[in-house]
Design an enzyme around this catalytic site. Structure first.
Site, PDB file in Angstrom:
ATOM      1  N   LYS A  53      -5.358 -29.307   0.143  1.00 40.39           N
ATOM      2  CA  LYS A  53      -6.303 -28.438   0.835  1.00 40.39           C
ATOM      3  C   LYS A  53      -7.640 -28.396   0.088  1.00 40.39           C
ATOM      4  O   LYS A  53      -8.709 -28.464   0.701  1.00 40.39           O
ATOM      5  CB  LYS A  53      -5.734 -27.000   0.933  1.00 40.39           C
ATOM      6  CG  LYS A  53      -4.671 -26.834   1.985  1.00 40.39           C
ATOM      7  CD  LYS A  53      -5.242 -26.921   3.376  1.00 40.39           C
ATOM      8  CE  LYS A  53      -4.312 -27.546   4.349  1.00 40.39           C
ATOM      9  NZ  LYS A  53      -3.868 -28.919   4.137  1.00 40.39           N
ATOM     10  N   CYS A  58      11.025 -21.955  27.123  1.00 38.07           N
ATOM     11  CA  CYS A  58      10.858 -21.719  28.556  1.00 38.07           C
ATOM     12  C   CYS A  58       9.717 -20.736  28.778  1.00 38.07           C
ATOM     13  O   CYS A  58       9.264 -20.062  27.865  1.00 38.07           O
ATOM     14  CB  CYS A  58      12.148 -21.177  29.151  1.00 38.07           C
ATOM     15  SG  CYS A  58      13.567 -22.249  28.882  1.00 38.07           S
ATOM     16  N   LYS A  98      -8.420 -34.886  12.961  1.00 38.11           N
ATOM     17  CA  LYS A  98      -7.297 -33.964  13.133  1.00 38.11           C
ATOM     18  C   LYS A  98      -6.012 -34.700  13.449  1.00 38.11           C
ATOM     19  O   LYS A  98      -4.963 -34.418  12.880  1.00 38.11           O
ATOM     20  CB  LYS A  98      -7.605 -32.959  14.256  1.00 38.11           C
ATOM     21  CG  LYS A  98      -6.521 -31.893  14.450  1.00 38.11           C
ATOM     22  CD  LYS A  98      -6.372 -31.034  13.212  1.00 38.11           C
ATOM     23  CE  LYS A  98      -5.279 -29.997  13.351  1.00 38.11           C
ATOM     24  NZ  LYS A  98      -5.032 -29.302  12.084  1.00 38.11           N
ATOM     25  N   GLU A 155       0.450 -29.415  -1.651  1.00 33.02           N
ATOM     26  CA  GLU A 155      -0.283 -28.988  -0.462  1.00 33.02           C
ATOM     27  C   GLU A 155      -1.540 -28.214  -0.852  1.00 33.02           C
ATOM     28  O   GLU A 155      -2.602 -28.375  -0.230  1.00 33.02           O
ATOM     29  CB  GLU A 155       0.613 -28.138   0.437  1.00 33.02           C
ATOM     30  CG  GLU A 155      -0.062 -27.542   1.661  1.00 33.02           C
ATOM     31  CD  GLU A 155      -0.599 -28.569   2.647  1.00 33.02           C
ATOM     32  OE1 GLU A 155      -1.363 -28.172   3.534  1.00 33.02           O
ATOM     33  OE2 GLU A 155      -0.270 -29.774   2.519  1.00 33.02           O
ATOM     34  N   TRP A 188      12.597 -25.630  29.378  1.00 32.89           N
ATOM     35  CA  TRP A 188      12.778 -26.637  28.338  1.00 32.89           C
ATOM     36  C   TRP A 188      14.244 -26.548  27.946  1.00 32.89           C
ATOM     37  O   TRP A 188      14.695 -25.552  27.409  1.00 32.89           O
ATOM     38  CB  TRP A 188      11.874 -26.352  27.144  1.00 32.89           C
ATOM     39  CG  TRP A 188      11.870 -27.427  26.113  1.00 32.89           C
ATOM     40  CD1 TRP A 188      12.651 -27.507  24.999  1.00 32.89           C
ATOM     41  CD2 TRP A 188      11.027 -28.579  26.082  1.00 32.89           C
ATOM     42  NE1 TRP A 188      12.348 -28.626  24.282  1.00 32.89           N
ATOM     43  CE2 TRP A 188      11.354 -29.310  24.920  1.00 32.89           C
ATOM     44  CE3 TRP A 188      10.028 -29.064  26.927  1.00 32.89           C
ATOM     45  CZ2 TRP A 188      10.717 -30.503  24.581  1.00 32.89           C
ATOM     46  CZ3 TRP A 188       9.397 -30.244  26.578  1.00 32.89           C
ATOM     47  CH2 TRP A 188       9.739 -30.945  25.423  1.00 32.89           C
ATOM     48  N   GLU A 228      -9.446 -31.750   0.504  1.00 33.40           N
ATOM     49  CA  GLU A 228      -9.854 -32.015   1.886  1.00 33.40           C
ATOM     50  C   GLU A 228     -11.163 -31.338   2.245  1.00 33.40           C
ATOM     51  O   GLU A 228     -12.020 -31.935   2.893  1.00 33.40           O
ATOM     52  CB  GLU A 228      -8.772 -31.518   2.865  1.00 33.40           C
ATOM     53  CG  GLU A 228      -7.602 -32.439   3.065  1.00 33.40           C
ATOM     54  CD  GLU A 228      -6.611 -31.868   4.069  1.00 33.40           C
ATOM     55  OE1 GLU A 228      -6.172 -32.619   4.949  1.00 33.40           O
ATOM     56  OE2 GLU A 228      -6.275 -30.662   3.981  1.00 33.40           O
ATOM     57  N   ASN A 253      14.626 -16.598  29.602  1.00 32.57           N
ATOM     58  CA  ASN A 253      14.137 -17.358  28.455  1.00 32.57           C
ATOM     59  C   ASN A 253      14.946 -16.911  27.249  1.00 32.57           C
ATOM     60  O   ASN A 253      15.098 -15.722  27.010  1.00 32.57           O
ATOM     61  CB  ASN A 253      12.646 -17.075  28.226  1.00 32.57           C
ATOM     62  CG  ASN A 253      12.066 -17.908  27.102  1.00 32.57           C
ATOM     63  OD1 ASN A 253      12.668 -18.869  26.644  1.00 32.57           O
ATOM     64  ND2 ASN A 253      10.883 -17.538  26.657  1.00 32.57           N
ATOM     65  N   GLY A 254      15.486 -17.882  26.486  1.00 27.33           N
ATOM     66  CA  GLY A 254      16.260 -17.524  25.307  1.00 27.33           C
ATOM     67  C   GLY A 254      17.642 -18.125  25.324  1.00 27.33           C
ATOM     68  O   GLY A 254      17.918 -19.085  26.051  1.00 27.33           O
ATOM     69  N   ARG A 278       3.757 -25.107  26.893  1.00 31.06           N
ATOM     70  CA  ARG A 278       4.966 -24.819  26.122  1.00 31.06           C
ATOM     71  C   ARG A 278       5.968 -25.973  26.173  1.00 31.06           C
ATOM     72  O   ARG A 278       6.894 -26.028  25.385  1.00 31.06           O
ATOM     73  CB  ARG A 278       5.665 -23.579  26.701  1.00 31.06           C
ATOM     74  CG  ARG A 278       4.953 -22.277  26.431  1.00 31.06           C
ATOM     75  CD  ARG A 278       5.590 -21.160  27.240  1.00 31.06           C
ATOM     76  NE  ARG A 278       5.162 -19.863  26.734  1.00 31.06           N
ATOM     77  CZ  ARG A 278       5.879 -19.082  25.942  1.00 31.06           C
ATOM     78  NH1 ARG A 278       7.059 -19.482  25.539  1.00 31.06           N
ATOM     79  NH2 ARG A 278       5.430 -17.928  25.534  1.00 31.06           N
ATOM     80  N   HIS A 280       4.008 -35.638 -20.156  1.00 38.64           N
ATOM     81  CA  HIS A 280       4.168 -37.068 -19.924  1.00 38.64           C
ATOM     82  C   HIS A 280       2.877 -37.731 -19.451  1.00 38.64           C
ATOM     83  O   HIS A 280       2.916 -38.791 -18.836  1.00 38.64           O
ATOM     84  CB  HIS A 280       5.299 -37.314 -18.919  1.00 38.64           C
ATOM     85  CG  HIS A 280       6.633 -36.857 -19.413  1.00 38.64           C
ATOM     86  ND1 HIS A 280       7.346 -37.533 -20.372  1.00 38.64           N
ATOM     87  CD2 HIS A 280       7.368 -35.771 -19.086  1.00 38.64           C
ATOM     88  CE1 HIS A 280       8.475 -36.893 -20.614  1.00 38.64           C
ATOM     89  NE2 HIS A 280       8.512 -35.819 -19.852  1.00 38.64           N
TER      90      HIS A 280
END
Length: 613
Positions: free
Chosen positions: A490, A2, A608, A486, A79, A493, A104-105, A27, A509
């Site tokens: 990186k 929110c 992207k 990952e 939200w 990429e 909010n929360g 948001r 192996h």
């Protein structure tokens, strides 16, 4: 998810509030509303389902082109967490036309408070936890002044929340509170503003005070008084927003990727805010009726692509370890084109930075046809296709990510997935003490990432040893294997060095045949149950003349390695190791790419957001 906006000014605040809401739409939203005290001190409230434009149209229909007039007001975009999207559940919430607030929360103990308030004769018009707070305030105001009523009310709330509160007939003051959800105060000329995010208020000020945990603030037009959690008056520094380092600018950094790498402590904190209390993960953060759905989960299927697939691989280790649930992870482009069998009561989780990844979206649609308990997306873009088409969403709150090679989106995905893991684990035997330990670790996470970023100068030096290399191997064991994947992604990429990742136990192996003095071997080695096995794998590499680059816990004894090749990290709680150990691999790939002179932010052949097959 929110957003709060507030203002107490020398002028009409209606447009300030509406513009703040427009700026908070990033948001996510399902409804919006505002309340202003008019010239008579009466509360004029308007709420609408949908986007902020719907609220504007409703105000015009009710009040004409001039809108609501008043010099103090609060506003909100919602939200949903408690209660479906509806006008009744939209903020602001009121009690007997005497007090109004935005929230909010999540209030953890709202059910107990609701029972108590019903016994006092209060009637509830919404399904929200927020309405409990406003009625509790009204009850306190029957016996106390405004300040005391606010203090007493806040002291009874458990959970994570930000509040902005006004009282009928009192156009001279506003109270706000912050506990676990972000809230800033904008400083103007004999005016003050309130927002969940400085971006909501940049049209009126660039001077902000960031409230700290437990702070209360009493705001009038000419004076701001801040009280800490003990109700002692304190001073908080005023920060000037640097417009040059906004999300569309690299600021002091050479590349967006480096900027976004160093933003990770901040965005991880944003991802956690409002979702954890001191000792618990707050189930309501996962959305309306999420608790009921999570209660029924018997299996998890994760679908994603690229970096998001690696975050899903880490989540598999977590979910099976802590939640004791079977978890399958599959690349979306494979899932969508093969015959699939989905187990009974499966929760399908899609992961995507953009929420528009074509293969992932198609896989979600296919899985729905097969029959699911529910679908959830872990995503960074509210309003995206995956968010709209999933039963639940868990927003990562990383902010716009410009660099094609994902950094902060990955670590916030992991943070969100750890939150979800705990929510599932609580339903499958995780004790309150174990939950409290994991949540305590989460509270440490931004600081631990900050410490990992402090290794940047040493990693920059190590990167020089990669400048003339063409191939590299990355090794990890357990949940560190997807981190090795990952790290390899990186490097390939953005530096165009061919890099592969393997579970360290797989060396003998096949991959061991590639090891020679020209093949850098990058390894992540936290101090865990698999460390002894990993060290044995490293000995195999050394015996074949391989050049090892090891990122290890500072207490691990690897002193026979050249100092140039060993980077020590602080000891990290085991559940956080994947999040912290990816940081040096991000930095390594960045510095190697800079040395090789590639286009770091826009590497060749890549986009992207992959919105086609």
């Amino acid at each position: 998810m929110c957003g709060i906006v507030g203002a107490i000014a020398q002028r009409n605040v209606s447009e300030i509030l509406l513009e703040g809401l427009r700026r908070l739409e990033y948001r996510g939203y399902d409804s919006a509303g505002l309340a202003i005290l008019d010239a008579n001190g009466d509360i004029q409230r308007t709420r609408a389902l949908g986007k902020v434009i719907e609220l504007e149209n409703t105000i015009s229909a009710q009040y004409g082109e001039e809108g609501i007039q008043g010099s103090i007001g609060i506003a909100h975009t919602r939200w949903a967490t408690h209660g479906v999207p509806s006008e009744e559940n939209a903020h602001p919430h009121m009690s007997s036309d005497e007090v109004v607030l935005v929230h909010n929360g999540i209030i953890e103990n709202y059910q107990d408070l609701k029972v108590e308030l019903k016994e006092q004769g209060y009637v509830f018009n919404s399904q929200t936890d927020s309405e409990v707070v406003v009625h509790l305030l009204h009850l306190e105001l029957k016996q106390n002044d405004f300040a005391t009523a606010v203090k007493n009310t806040v002291s009874r709330l458990h959970g994570a929340f930000a509040l902005a509160i006004m009282q009928k007939g009192n156009s001279e003051e506003m109270w706000v509170a912050r506990q676990g959800s972000p809230l800033v105060i904008g400083v103007g000329m004999d005016e003050f503003y309130v927002g969940s995010d400085p971006l909501a208020l940049l049209q009126v000020t660039d001077r902000f005070i960031y409230l700290e945990e437990g702070d209360l603030a009493h705001i009038t037009r000419k004076k701001l008084t801040i009280l800490d959690k003990d109700h002692s008056e304190v001073e908080r520094a005023i920060s000037v927003f640097d417009h040059k380092v906004g999300t569309a600018s690299k600021g002091e950094y050479k590349h967006f990727m480096l900027k976004e790498t160093f933003e990770q402590p901040t965005v991880i904190k944003q991802c956690l805010e409002g979702r954890i209390s001191e000792t618990k993960v707050l189930d309501q953060a996962f959305g309306v009726n999420a608790g009921e759905l999570l209660d029924k989960v018997e299996a998890v299927q994760i679908i994603a692509c690229g970096t998001s697939y690696h975050s899903g691989m880490v989540a598999k280790y977590w979910i099976e370890k802590y939640a004791n649930l079977p978890c399958q992870v599959e690349v979306a482009s494979e899932f969508r084109y093969r015959h699939t069998v989905i187990a009974k009561n499966t929760l399908l989780i899609t992961i995507s930075q953009s929420g528009e990844t074509a293969d992932t979206l198609a896989a979600l649609r296919k899985a729905k046809e097969k029959g699911l308990l529910a679908s959830m997306t872990v995503c960074n873009v509210p309003g995206s296709s995956l968010v709209r088409e999933s039963d639940m969403c868990l927003m990562t709150n990383a902010g716009p990510e410009i660099g094609v090679a994902s950094t902060k989106a990955f670590t916030t995905q992991l943070t969100a997935l750890l939150l979800l893991t705990v929510a599932l684990a609580k339903r499958n035997g995780l004790s309150e003490a174990a939950e409290a330990d994991i949540v305590a670790a989460m509270h440490q996470l931004p600081n631990l990432v900050e410490k990992a970023l402090e290794l940047d100068p040493k990693i920059q030096k190590i990167s020089e040893l990669f400048a003339d290399k063409h191939h590299s191997l990355f090794l990890g064991r357990g949940p560190m294997y997807p981190i090795a994947q990952e790290g390899a992604l990186k490097l390939k990429e953005i530096s165009y060095i061919h890099a592969e990742a393997y579970p360290a136990g797989e060396l003998k192996h096949g991959p061991l045949a590639l090891v020679d003095e020209d093949m850098p071997i990058v390894t992540v080695a936290p101090k865990n149950d698999l460390l002894e096995k990993l060290v044995s794998n490293l000995e195999e590499v050394k015996a074949r003349g391989g050049e090892l680059f090891v990122f290890a816990d500072e207490s691990v004894n690897l002193h026979d390695l050249d100092d140039q090749h060993l980077v020590s990290l602080p000891t990290v709680p085991s559940c956080l190791e994947p999040i912290v150990y990816i940081i040096p691999l991000q930095l390594l790939s960045y510095h190697v790419a800079v040395l090789k002179g590639t286009d770091v932010d826009q590497p060749r052949n890549l986009a992207k957001s992959v919105t086609v097959e």
